[in-house]
Motif scaffolding. Structure first.
Motif, mmCIF file in Angstrom:
data_model
loop_
_atom_site.group_PDB
_atom_site.id
_atom_site.type_symbol
_atom_site.label_atom_id
_atom_site.label_comp_id
_atom_site.label_asym_id
_atom_site.label_seq_id
_atom_site.Cartn_x
_atom_site.Cartn_y
_atom_site.Cartn_z
ATOM 1 N N GLY A 4 2.307 -21.268 14.694
ATOM 2 C CA GLY A 4 1.769 -21.423 16.028
ATOM 3 C C GLY A 4 0.951 -20.218 16.465
ATOM 4 N N THR A 5 -0.015 -20.467 17.314
ATOM 5 C CA THR A 5 -0.852 -19.404 17.844
ATOM 6 C C THR A 5 -0.032 -18.506 18.763
ATOM 7 O OG1 THR A 5 -2.778 -20.828 17.755
ATOM 8 C CG2 THR A 5 -2.940 -18.922 19.181
ATOM 9 N N MET A 6 -0.178 -17.214 18.582
ATOM 10 C CA MET A 6 0.429 -16.231 19.482
ATOM 11 C C MET A 6 -0.716 -15.734 20.360
ATOM 12 S SD MET A 6 2.980 -14.279 16.845
ATOM 13 C CE MET A 6 3.703 -13.273 18.120
ATOM 14 N N PHE A 7 -0.797 -16.247 21.572
ATOM 15 C CA PHE A 7 -1.965 -16.037 22.405
ATOM 16 C C PHE A 7 -2.298 -14.570 22.648
ATOM 17 C CE2 PHE A 7 -0.756 -20.408 23.254
ATOM 18 C CZ PHE A 7 -1.974 -21.041 23.032
ATOM 19 N N ALA A 8 -1.308 -13.722 22.744
ATOM 20 C CA ALA A 8 -1.572 -12.295 22.978
ATOM 21 C C ALA A 8 -2.239 -11.644 21.778
ATOM 22 C CB ALA A 8 -0.267 -11.564 23.314
ATOM 23 N N GLU A 9 -2.030 -12.197 20.592
ATOM 24 C CA GLU A 9 -2.576 -11.610 19.371
ATOM 25 C C GLU A 9 -3.715 -12.413 18.753
ATOM 26 O OE1 GLU A 9 0.576 -10.960 16.561
ATOM 27 O OE2 GLU A 9 1.906 -10.171 18.102
ATOM 28 N N ASP A 10 -3.812 -13.695 19.063
ATOM 29 C CA ASP A 10 -4.700 -14.582 18.324
ATOM 30 C C ASP A 10 -5.877 -15.141 19.117
ATOM 31 O OD1 ASP A 10 -2.907 -14.207 16.226
ATOM 32 O OD2 ASP A 10 -1.793 -16.025 16.669
ATOM 33 N N VAL A 11 -6.083 -14.700 20.324
ATOM 34 C CA VAL A 11 -7.210 -15.158 21.131
ATOM 35 C C VAL A 11 -8.017 -13.929 21.542
ATOM 36 C CG1 VAL A 11 -7.927 -16.388 23.211
ATOM 37 C CG2 VAL A 11 -5.885 -17.142 21.976
ATOM 38 N N HIS A 12 -9.303 -13.923 21.156
ATOM 39 C CA HIS A 12 -10.143 -12.746 21.414
ATOM 40 C C HIS A 12 -11.559 -13.167 21.783
ATOM 41 C CE1 HIS A 12 -7.141 -9.926 19.878
ATOM 42 N NE2 HIS A 12 -6.870 -10.869 18.995
ATOM 43 N N PRO A 13 -12.206 -12.405 22.640
ATOM 44 C CA PRO A 13 -13.597 -12.703 22.988
ATOM 45 C C PRO A 13 -14.527 -12.402 21.813
ATOM 46 C CG PRO A 13 -12.882 -10.696 24.082
ATOM 47 C CD PRO A 13 -11.678 -11.259 23.386
ATOM 48 N N VAL A 14 -15.634 -13.107 21.781
ATOM 49 C CA VAL A 14 -16.607 -12.947 20.698
ATOM 50 C C VAL A 14 -17.103 -11.504 20.586
ATOM 51 C CG1 VAL A 14 -18.658 -13.643 22.020
ATOM 52 C CG2 VAL A 14 -18.563 -14.035 19.544
ATOM 53 N N SER A 15 -17.218 -10.801 21.703
ATOM 54 C CA SER A 15 -17.678 -9.406 21.664
ATOM 55 C C SER A 15 -16.701 -8.534 20.878
ATOM 56 C CB SER A 15 -17.863 -8.852 23.079
ATOM 57 O OG SER A 15 -16.651 -8.952 23.800
ATOM 58 N N GLU A 16 -15.410 -8.756 21.056
ATOM 59 C CA GLU A 16 -14.405 -8.008 20.303
ATOM 60 C C GLU A 16 -14.415 -8.435 18.835
ATOM 61 O OE1 GLU A 16 -9.639 -6.912 20.395
ATOM 62 O OE2 GLU A 16 -10.421 -8.379 21.811
ATOM 63 N N PHE A 17 -14.598 -9.734 18.592
ATOM 64 C CA PHE A 17 -14.653 -10.217 17.213
ATOM 65 C C PHE A 17 -15.807 -9.553 16.458
ATOM 66 C CE2 PHE A 17 -16.233 -13.086 13.944
ATOM 67 C CZ PHE A 17 -15.097 -13.174 13.152
ATOM 68 N N ARG A 18 -16.959 -9.439 17.107
ATOM 69 C CA ARG A 18 -18.119 -8.800 16.453
ATOM 70 C C ARG A 18 -17.791 -7.389 15.975
ATOM 71 N NH1 ARG A 18 -21.510 -10.175 21.123
ATOM 72 N NH2 ARG A 18 -22.177 -12.298 20.768
#
Length: 72
Positions: A4-18
């Motif tokens: 399962g997705t752990m929202f605090a760790e697994d959801v990030h904005p595209v700017s941070e992903f870059r």
């Protein structure tokens, strides 16, 4: 199987992903959990480990074959 997705760790904005793409790829590979990438505060994409993706494609293909067989 994906965990399962752990929202605090697994959801990030595209700017941070870059700026942290390599680290996020390592995270996805190690945890086998998908990473949700957001844009303008809304979900925009999902990054999956390649083994999880391959498994999903294989299952999709199998079920598609079953469905096509039922439609004959």
């Amino acid at each position: 199987m994906t965990k399962g997705t752990m929202f605090a760790e697994d959801v990030h904005p595209v700017s941070e992903f870059r700026s942290k793409a390599a680290g996020f790829i390592t995270q996805v590979h190690n945890t086998k959990r998908p990473l949700v990438i957001t844009q303008n505060g809304k979900s925009a994409a999902v990054l999956l480990d390649v083994t999880i993706y391959d498994s999903m494609v294989e299952k999709w293909s199998y079920f598609r074959t079953l469905k096509l067989g039922q439609n004959k």
